[in-house]
Design an enzyme around this catalytic site. Structure first.
Site, short mmCIF file in Angstrom:
data_model
loop_
_atom_site.label_atom_id
_atom_site.label_comp_id
_atom_site.label_asym_id
_atom_site.label_seq_id
_atom_site.Cartn_x
_atom_site.Cartn_y
_atom_site.Cartn_z
N HIS A 6 -6.10 -1.35 -5.08
CA HIS A 6 -5.21 -0.55 -5.93
C HIS A 6 -3.82 -1.27 -5.98
O HIS A 6 -2.94 -1.43 -5.32
CB HIS A 6 -4.99 0.73 -4.98
CG HIS A 6 -3.85 1.76 -5.45
ND1 HIS A 6 -3.77 3.11 -5.03
CD2 HIS A 6 -2.97 1.61 -6.49
CE1 HIS A 6 -2.82 3.50 -5.73
NE2 HIS A 6 -2.02 2.77 -6.75
N HIS A 8 -0.76 -2.80 -9.42
CA HIS A 8 -0.40 -2.67 -10.70
C HIS A 8 0.13 -3.67 -11.24
O HIS A 8 0.44 -4.70 -10.62
CB HIS A 8 0.61 -1.56 -10.72
CG HIS A 8 0.01 -0.04 -10.19
ND1 HIS A 8 -0.90 0.64 -10.86
CD2 HIS A 8 0.45 0.58 -8.99
CE1 HIS A 8 -1.09 1.55 -9.86
NE2 HIS A 8 -0.48 1.67 -8.74
N ARG A 65 1.14 0.39 -14.54
CA ARG A 65 2.22 0.99 -13.49
C ARG A 65 2.35 2.45 -14.04
O ARG A 65 2.75 2.70 -14.91
CB ARG A 65 3.51 0.24 -13.51
CG ARG A 65 4.13 0.28 -11.99
CD ARG A 65 4.90 -0.91 -12.06
NE ARG A 65 4.45 -2.14 -11.55
CZ ARG A 65 4.03 -2.53 -10.34
NH1 ARG A 65 4.38 -1.78 -9.40
NH2 ARG A 65 3.37 -3.58 -9.97
N HIS A 173 -4.76 8.92 -10.09
CA HIS A 173 -3.34 8.62 -9.78
C HIS A 173 -2.55 9.34 -10.99
O HIS A 173 -2.65 8.98 -12.14
CB HIS A 173 -3.20 7.07 -10.00
CG HIS A 173 -2.17 6.53 -9.27
ND1 HIS A 173 -0.74 6.86 -9.49
CD2 HIS A 173 -2.00 5.48 -8.45
CE1 HIS A 173 -0.12 6.18 -8.93
NE2 HIS A 173 -0.68 5.26 -8.15
N HIS A 217 -3.60 6.67 -2.05
CA HIS A 217 -2.44 7.18 -1.09
C HIS A 217 -3.33 8.00 0.01
O HIS A 217 -2.62 8.94 0.34
CB HIS A 217 -1.53 7.88 -1.58
CG HIS A 217 -0.86 7.28 -3.16
ND1 HIS A 217 -0.92 7.99 -4.08
CD2 HIS A 217 -0.49 5.78 -3.16
CE1 HIS A 217 -0.33 7.04 -5.12
NE2 HIS A 217 -0.19 5.83 -4.60
N GLU A 278 -0.63 -1.86 -3.40
CA GLU A 278 0.20 -1.53 -4.62
C GLU A 278 1.28 -2.56 -4.42
O GLU A 278 2.31 -2.31 -5.21
CB GLU A 278 0.89 -0.24 -4.76
CG GLU A 278 -0.10 0.92 -4.87
CD GLU A 278 0.58 2.35 -5.18
OE1 GLU A 278 0.86 2.59 -6.26
OE2 GLU A 278 0.52 2.96 -4.15
#
Lengths: 335, 335
Positions: A6, A8, A65, A173, A217, A278
């Site tokens: 995970h 971006h 993102r 997401h 998350h 992230e």
């Protein structure tokens, strides 16, 4: 191998300047893609690799993102142009550095429109760019209008069918949020809770037994709030347990707290957890008390004494190999 | 003394039959309160006391059953009539059995209207009925329209001022939910997350340093998601830590999971936690694997070996004494 599932895209400012231009002119006329030269892109990626190296990450799965996906902007052709361009930029990065990156596409979701454009873009990214997964935004109206039905609804079935056909997972997401009471970061969490419950109360995994869904998350609120959903499950005399249902999904480790990570691992099992950071992103802040980056998630996981080597291997690599087979194809097309 | 700070009224079916009638005729004309005789009410309460006794509860703070508060129904006079009647029924119960009950009022919140009627009802319930606190619903439109501004907004200040004047806490608890993607039980959790972040990012505790707010169900998602809010706090270079901010609020133990309770106690501290069960309510289901009621929360807390006697005393009684002074007044008006 340390696989960060995970993450971006890190892009030069030219990308976001072009985004500003695209919004300002509403893609009318279509401005065509910006010129971002190879040298500038390489410089940006080298900066990103330094961050990855600083926390011991070998490979990142990079996607657009999310807060910048602009799914709720009008007109739809703006959303399409932007998402396709960002996916193409990710593809350039992944092709330039196949040892460090895999591509995960954003989808050009707009409002409650049918998912045809998203299905087509997923297929394009996987077949033409070698992408390994996609983001799924449960609320492309970004808190400012009615969301599509929950992820358990047949509205999503064309996308699920294509994901299964291509054998790529979806990472749930959400994107930005214009609702007056929620920042986008809080909206992420609430949307993940809605997504988990909608999926687990639906027929999705009966209808698509091979579907692979990862909840960002650490699953929003649901692992922590497991007790109330256990109670509802028992009271409605459903088969099995809510704990078993929860293990139909996967969860990533973007929690930035040792205690929360321990809680997640114990609640859903390390065989359902994928390493994610992230980095650079939400957790990119230094705790003044320790001097450590909150998104140095591997350091945190390594500090959990009760995790076995098997647990850590699952979290860092083998679960990702199981879930994202396309990420580990060799040049010859084999795992 | 075992004080269950989060429980809801148990009432005879006559109450809910009257609710059906009230809704059907839209309070037009006002049907007047239903006749619920003392004998029937006493029988209902005795049944409730057996449940309380079965889990060792001495006193429950009882409020209207949230999913039945009907805040979003029209016209407003219906909402007023219903909430006032339920509060009056709670007052009858608390007066009949001051050894077992304390009253916590619902507020006749309607849409995004000013809180005048709610402030008046709070004052009436405290001064005339001896109530000790109130529920606060952050979303009286119940998921079907715009909510009022977040709890950090000055919209809520008239209520906060009255709460401070009367020295009564507010228990944040949303009501029903008509949004297509959220059951009311999931809406509770998401609204609690929104409430925590809105309050902690606001000036409310600067402007009302004596305000006491309890967040239901262990604080929604926020204790578990603490990492991302720590990161935002550090990155915005705010004073102190997010962990300190989190301790400006109180949390109840309506989580129905040992692991989640341990997580809550470790994250916010036992001095910020109040015993709550909602029994009978959401947790009233038997786990077939153990044969135990999920809402036998005291049994669960007692099984947490690392809690000291001081911790347990705080959770079960002394935090409630600090927070709800009116609940422990003697007949002479002293603590």
């Amino acid at each position: 191998m340390i696989v960060d599932s995970h993450a971006h895209v890190v892009a030069p400012s030219e990308l976001y300047a072009w985004q500003g231009h695209l919004v300002a002119n509403r893609a009318n006329p279509d401005p065509g893609p910006p010129a971002i030269g190879d040298a500038l892109l390489e410089e940006t990626m080298q900066g990103h690799f330094k961050l990855m190296d600083s926390v011991g990450t070998d490979v990142q799965f990079i996607s657009p993102r999310p807060y910048a996906m602009m799914h709720s902007m009008k007109p739809p052709k703006l959303v399409h142009a932007w998402n396709i361009f960002v996916n193409d930029l990710i593809a350039r990065q992944a092709k330039a550095h196949p040892d460090r990156y895999r591509g995960v596409c954003g989808l050009p979701q707009t409002g409650t429109d049918p998912l045809d454009a998203s299905v087509a873009e997923l297929e394009r990214c996987v077949k033409e760019h070698g992408f390994v997964g996609c983001l799924i935004n449960p609320d492309p109206n970004e808190g400012e209008g009615p969301a599509p039905p929950g992820l358990g609804d047949e509205y999503w079935y064309p996308l699920y069918a294509k994901m299964v056909e291509l054998d790529v997972p979806g990472l749930v997401h959400s994107a930005s949020c214009g609702a007056p009471r929620e920042s986008y970061t809080l909206h992420f969490i609430n949307e993940e809770s809605i997504a988990v419950i909608s999926l687990l109360e639906s027929n999705v995994f009966r209808d698509f037994p091979k579907l692979k869904i990862v909840i960002s998350h650490g699953g929003g609120a649901i692992p922590y709030q497991i007790g109330r959903f256990r109670a509802w499950h028992f009271r409605r005399k459903k088969a099995g347990t809510f704990d078993e249902l929860l293990r139909k999904l996967w969860y990533d480790t973007c929690l930035y707290s040792k205690e929360s990570l321990e809680f997640l691992f114990r609640t859903v099992g390390t065989d359902r957890c994928l390493f994610g950071t992230e980095k650079p992103g939400t957790g990119s802040a230094i705790d003044p008390a320790t001097g450590l980056w909150l998104d140095d998630v591997k350091r945190t996981i390594d500090s959990i004494g009760w995790l076995t080597e098997t647990d850590k291997s699952r979290i860092y690599e083998t679960n990702a190999r199981e879930l994202y087979p396309r990420a580990f194809l060799t040049a010859a097309g084999k795992k």
